[in-house]
Each structure stands twice: as C-alpha cells, then as structure tokens.
Write a protein that holds these residues in place. Structure first.
Motif, PDB file in Angstrom:
ATOM      1  N   LEU A 131      -1.511  17.951   3.453  1.00 28.96           N
ATOM      2  CA  LEU A 131      -1.271  16.112   2.541  1.00 28.96           C
ATOM      3  C   LEU A 131       0.243  16.173   1.999  1.00 28.96           C
ATOM      4  O   LEU A 131       0.487  17.439   1.698  1.00 28.96           O
ATOM      5  N   ALA A 132       0.560  15.209   2.636  1.00 29.11           N
ATOM      6  CA  ALA A 132       1.875  14.766   1.758  1.00 29.11           C
ATOM      7  C   ALA A 132       2.108  13.775   1.546  1.00 29.11           C
ATOM      8  O   ALA A 132       1.309  12.403   2.043  1.00 29.11           O
ATOM      9  N   THR A 133       2.954  12.778   0.326  1.00 28.15           N
ATOM     10  CA  THR A 133       2.941  11.378   0.001  1.00 28.15           C
ATOM     11  C   THR A 133       4.290  11.592  -0.072  1.00 28.15           C
ATOM     12  O   THR A 133       4.982  12.170  -0.529  1.00 28.15           O
ATOM     13  N   PRO A 134       4.819  10.114   0.456  1.00 29.27           N
ATOM     14  CA  PRO A 134       6.796   9.712  -0.132  1.00 29.27           C
ATOM     15  C   PRO A 134       6.763   9.970  -1.744  1.00 29.27           C
ATOM     16  O   PRO A 134       6.457   9.311  -1.872  1.00 29.27           O
ATOM     17  N   ASP A 135       8.202  10.606  -2.345  1.00 33.36           N
ATOM     18  CA  ASP A 135       8.382  10.960  -3.371  1.00 33.36           C
ATOM     19  C   ASP A 135       9.176   9.012  -3.077  1.00 33.36           C
ATOM     20  O   ASP A 135       9.587   8.643  -2.977  1.00 33.36           O
ATOM     21  N   LEU A 136       8.369   8.888  -4.623  1.00 39.91           N
ATOM     22  CA  LEU A 136       8.791   7.407  -4.506  1.00 39.91           C
ATOM     23  C   LEU A 136       9.928   7.718  -5.857  1.00 39.91           C
ATOM     24  O   LEU A 136       9.778   6.675  -7.319  1.00 39.91           O
ATOM     25  N   SER A 137      10.326   8.967  -6.081  1.00 37.10           N
ATOM     26  CA  SER A 137      11.174   8.685  -6.488  1.00 37.10           C
ATOM     27  C   SER A 137      12.816   7.674  -7.472  1.00 37.10           C
ATOM     28  O   SER A 137      13.428   6.996  -8.400  1.00 37.10           O
ATOM     29  N   ALA A 197       0.486  -1.096   0.465  1.00 36.53           N
ATOM     30  CA  ALA A 197       0.246   0.122   0.070  1.00 36.53           C
ATOM     31  C   ALA A 197       0.506   1.507  -0.522  1.00 36.53           C
ATOM     32  O   ALA A 197       1.590   0.968   0.753  1.00 36.53           O
ATOM     33  N   ASN A 198      -0.080   2.102  -0.729  1.00 34.26           N
ATOM     34  CA  ASN A 198       1.345   3.863  -0.270  1.00 34.26           C
ATOM     35  C   ASN A 198       0.623   4.348   1.036  1.00 34.26           C
ATOM     36  O   ASN A 198      -0.596   3.862   1.827  1.00 34.26           O
ATOM     37  N   VAL A 199       1.397   6.049   0.974  1.00 32.39           N
ATOM     38  CA  VAL A 199       1.294   5.523   2.517  1.00 32.39           C
ATOM     39  C   VAL A 199       0.921   7.846   2.602  1.00 32.39           C
ATOM     40  O   VAL A 199       1.333   7.960   1.446  1.00 32.39           O
ATOM     41  N   PHE A 200      -0.024   8.117   2.601  1.00 36.08           N
ATOM     42  CA  PHE A 200      -0.205   9.433   3.292  1.00 36.08           C
ATOM     43  C   PHE A 200      -0.317   9.626   4.656  1.00 36.08           C
ATOM     44  O   PHE A 200      -0.544   9.679   5.415  1.00 36.08           O
ATOM     45  N   ILE A 201       0.250  11.319   4.850  1.00 35.29           N
ATOM     46  CA  ILE A 201       0.421  11.807   6.186  1.00 35.29           C
ATOM     47  C   ILE A 201      -0.455  12.886   6.331  1.00 35.29           C
ATOM     48  O   ILE A 201      -0.053  13.606   5.248  1.00 35.29           O
ATOM     49  N   ALA A 202      -0.749  13.583   7.216  1.00 30.81           N
ATOM     50  CA  ALA A 202      -1.512  14.663   6.662  1.00 30.81           C
ATOM     51  C   ALA A 202      -1.468  15.697   8.389  1.00 30.81           C
ATOM     52  O   ALA A 202      -0.996  15.191   9.310  1.00 30.81           O
ATOM     53  N   ARG A 203      -0.905  17.203   8.484  1.00 35.25           N
ATOM     54  CA  ARG A 203      -0.685  17.871   9.355  1.00 35.25           C
ATOM     55  C   ARG A 203      -1.312  19.390   9.213  1.00 35.25           C
ATOM     56  O   ARG A 203      -1.287  19.865   8.551  1.00 35.25           O
ATOM     57  N   ASP A 204      -1.737  19.457  10.108  1.00 30.33           N
ATOM     58  CA  ASP A 204      -2.159  21.262  10.228  1.00 30.33           C
ATOM     59  C   ASP A 204      -3.603  20.524   8.826  1.00 30.33           C
ATOM     60  O   ASP A 204      -2.975  22.443   8.204  1.00 30.33           O
ATOM     61  N   GLY A 205      -4.408  19.942   8.082  1.00 31.58           N
ATOM     62  CA  GLY A 205      -5.074  20.221   7.151  1.00 31.58           C
ATOM     63  C   GLY A 205      -3.763  20.377   5.334  1.00 31.58           C
ATOM     64  O   GLY A 205      -4.003  19.377   4.311  1.00 31.58           O
TER      65      GLY A 205
END
Lengths: 274, 274
Positions: B188-194, B178-186
């Motif tokens: 949103l970010a997801t890891p760079d997969l390069s 699965a892929n992962v997302f995080i959010a802080r104070d609204g």
C-alpha cells in the motif's frame, strides 16, 4: 477602528458564513486610495479587477456601480478595499455558473505614513518564505494570501518596512504587499509575474508612465545577484505610492532619478484623476 | 438549504467583513460527519486541527467546546463544517499575536450519495490544473483553496465523481476533495504530502488502520505510470468514506481486497465512536 462598508450595496449587510470567499478564498480584491471622494489610479484598478475576474471566472460589477459605492463609503479621503467573491453557496468546490457574487466595499482611515519613506527610502529584508508557482493564478490579487501572511509574520522590527519574496528558481518576485522595480544604467525592469506574485495597479501605472516617457521596462526574470547589483531599486503599491529601497542587509542605495521621476508621474496622474 | 450555525458560539452571530478568513484565507477548516450527535473519526479530525493550527500559528479551541457546539448544531445526523480563522482585524498582512480568532461550527444536511460508489467504485478524471508546491503550507486544510476550486470547475459530467491532481514533477498528489491510495502486490502507498496537497482525517485513519493491521503504507512520491499500473486505487475523505476507483480514461479497476478491508475498518471504527 471606523469602517464604513457596503455588502452588496447594503450598509447593514453582512457576509454569509457560507460565502465562498471565506470558505475557499474564492474571490479577488483591490486596495486603493480615495482623495476627496475620487479613487486614485482608478483606470488601472478597474483594468486589474477585470483581468483578475477573468482569471477566476468571476463577473465584475459595472464601474459606475463601484464608483457610486466608493463615493458612499468614502466621500472624503480614505483607503478603500473592494472584495468580490463568488458568493454564498452550499458545500463543495463546485459552483453554479449563475452563482450570485458578493460585493464588499469598505472604507478605512488612510494609514499614517512617514513622508521620509518616499523621500529617503526604506529598509527591507529578504523573507525566508519561498513563493510557490501557479501560472493559473499568478498575477491575480485573489483571496488566497496565506503566503503573504506567513512572509509578513517573519519580522516585527518597525524599521523594516517590507519583506522581499522570491521563487524557488532564485528570482526576486515581489514584496509582501508591493511590487518591485530595479534599474541599472538607466534600464528599467520588473519581475515577470506569470508564475508567482501579484500584479498591482500601481505597477501597471508605473509601466504605463514608463511607456509614455519612452523609457521602456523589461518584464523578465530577475535574480537576487542582479537585484543587489542594481543602481536603483524601488517598491510600488497603491497605498505607499513609490518607495525607494535604501537598504537590504549590508547593501545600501540612494534614491535614484527613475524613482524620483515616477514619484512625480504618480503625483501628476493623481492630481488629474477624474 | 437548512444550515444551523454558531459563530463564536452565537447562533445569531455573523462573520465580520474584515475577518482575515475572508480577507486572506487566513484560517483552517474541517468537514466531518455526525451520526446521532456523535462526530465520526473525531480523534483524527482533532489531531489534524491541532496540526493545521500549528502550521498557521492559530490557537485551536478546547475539544470539549467544539464537541458541545457540534452537538448543538447537529443533534442528529449531519455534515458539520468547522472553520477557525485568525479573526477580524484592520488591514494588512501583519497580525497581532493576541488576535481574537473566529470559530464557525455549521451543520448541513448529509449529502445524498449512492451506495453504488462505495460498492462498485467511481470514475475519475485527471485534471489539467497542476498543483503548486509550498512546503510551509502543504498538508494543512487551510482556507486557500483556489486550486481545488479551479480543478473542480474543469468538468461537469456527473458520471465523473472526482478529479485527480498532480504536481509539476509528475507525481499524483490527491483528488480535488479526497486523498488517494494505491496498492500493488499487496503493498500500500499514498502520496507524500510534504510539498502539496491536503492530509485528510480519513487518510490519517486509514494509515492508522493499516498500521494496526500490520499492513504498512508507504508515504512517498507516486508517478502517474505507477498509479495506472496499480492493482487497486481508492479515494478517501470524511464524507464519502472510501471509494474504489473503477475507471480513469481507458484504465479500469475492480474494487480490491484492501479497499474492502479499510471500508470495513472505517465502519467498525465509526460504530465504536465515543
């Protein structure tokens, strides 16, 4: 192309579409030469199978079973490929501890190879692809070989017989389908393969021959500068045997005494094969 | 297990023992849900197939052909797996430019999944395995998946639904499947997969939903400390949809507003599927 093969001992067997070898490259393999029905360098192939099986937690069949199946597909001279996978399963990366593995034993014609390569050496190139580092898998001849595929697709010139691969730290690691040795002032070395690369059975035999001859061979990091400065450079694998490297870009080498010595050692060992 | 499958369109076809998908993991795959004969999130699956085919230099079949074969193996509800390999060949890493690829389309039962996971979130662990870095392959859902296999074998506790994977630089990259997302104070970010990881089709859809909603999502490096400090963490893939992460070790989270929003967005998009 004529291919005689056994799938779990069955000449009419086929590989399940759900086999984990296909789904995830969840398996290992060996490529070896068979001469007059005898697998060459069998001791080291078997040792590598056991080591690589351990890396993946894969059971390795009894040696006698493998010998029988090799003799069945290759009663004369052949190139034999053995593939062991974790077997067919449902979906998902998890596998049952009692998964029933798949065993492939396939015979191919011995590839035509010019004797000139062993005698005079070969031209190689340096590949642009940089090997990744995975200590958990390094050394094993597993079925995740996309890096080798990409590297081998970098050139088509038939005059170039191999491509050298390095890691991101600036070390030489291997060739796309062979191991690398260098010598300087009589001191032999071959790359440490604890982070990247495949530890071949021919490499293991050359290391054993060196040990028996009291030559010694360092297993350590080797930078590209050191590689270019070597007196001798040669490649080993189970099909080619040992090829001196004669050219890399502008750098030229003549086959050296250690290459000749190990070529003779490999030949003698093959002649003694049980 | 009931599996309906087509090998190059043939329900009685089988995979050659010399297929490069098996020999080297030389291929790509997709796993998707089919509801009432309709593949969900098809647009993004197709886009990823084309992108990943480009990564390996593999031709991708016409979308209409794939749609027809999916409808054949999965006229109702199913999980469908598509595998495209470079096809059967002789030996050796080199391949012919006109190699004839192998196409597998297989239907499996939709796995039973507790609705609780999506509603209340799941417990995850951090895997010991460290992902390697290979920019030439990163993002692609190729058949070299031994790292995922090793990582998934680290635990058997069924209460742990996923394992998180990081790279050697201290970044969170993905979960085993699965892929992962995080959010802080609204935000949103997801890891760079390069450099590592698989860029899933569900991740692509969530990124598109975020863009459409004017939320925006940063694709960047995310350290473990930042991960643990996030207000919300969730996982996405094409089978589970979106699962909030409820626990990692001592850290506990409640499902947050962004997870709910994208769960709803995924459902609406699935309902609209052509």
């Amino acid at each position: 192309m004529r291919v005689l093969r056994l799938v779990n001992g069955n000449p009419h067997g086929s590989v399940e579409a759900t086999d984990r070898g296909l789904a995830y490259g969840d398996g290992i393999f060996r490529t070896l030469l068979v001469r007059g029905g005898r697998p060459l360098n069998w001791k080291h192939h078997l040792a590598r199978l056991v080591a690589d099986g351990g890396t993946l937690g894969l059971p390795v069949p009894e040696p006698e079973l493998l010998r029988r199946e090799i003799a069945t597909v290759a009663p004369g001279d052949a190139l034999v490929k053995i593939v062991l996978t974790r077997g067919a399963s449902g979906r998902g990366y998890a596998f049952a501890a009692d998964a029933s593995p798949t065993r492939l034993v396939m015979a191919f014609p011995v590839p035509a190879s010019s004797a000139t390569y062993a005698a005079e050496g070969v031209a190689v190139r340096r590949c642009a692809l940089v090997l990744s580092e995975q200590p958990r898998l390094a050394g094993a001849k597993h079925l995740n070989r996309l890096e080798s595929v990409l590297a081998r697709s970098e050139w088509t010139d038939p005059a170039i017989r191999e491509g050298l691969l390095g890691d991101a730290r600036g070390h030489v690691i291997e060739a796309t389908a062979a191991n690398v040795f260098i010598a300087r002032d009589g001191a032999l070395a071959t790359p440490d393969l604890s982070r990247s690369g495949v530890a071949g059975a021919q490499r293991a035999r050359v290391l054993a021959l060196a040990r028996d001859a009291g030559i010694g061979c360092a297993l350590r990091d080797i930078g590209w500068d050191e590689f270019l400065a070597a007196d001798e450079v040669f490649l080993t694998n189970s099909v080619i045997g040992l090829w001196p490297v004669a050219r890399l870009g502008e750098r030229r080498w003549s086959p050296g005494p250690l290459a000749r010595r190990f070529q003779a050692g490999i030949e003698e060992d093959d002649a003694r094969a049980p």
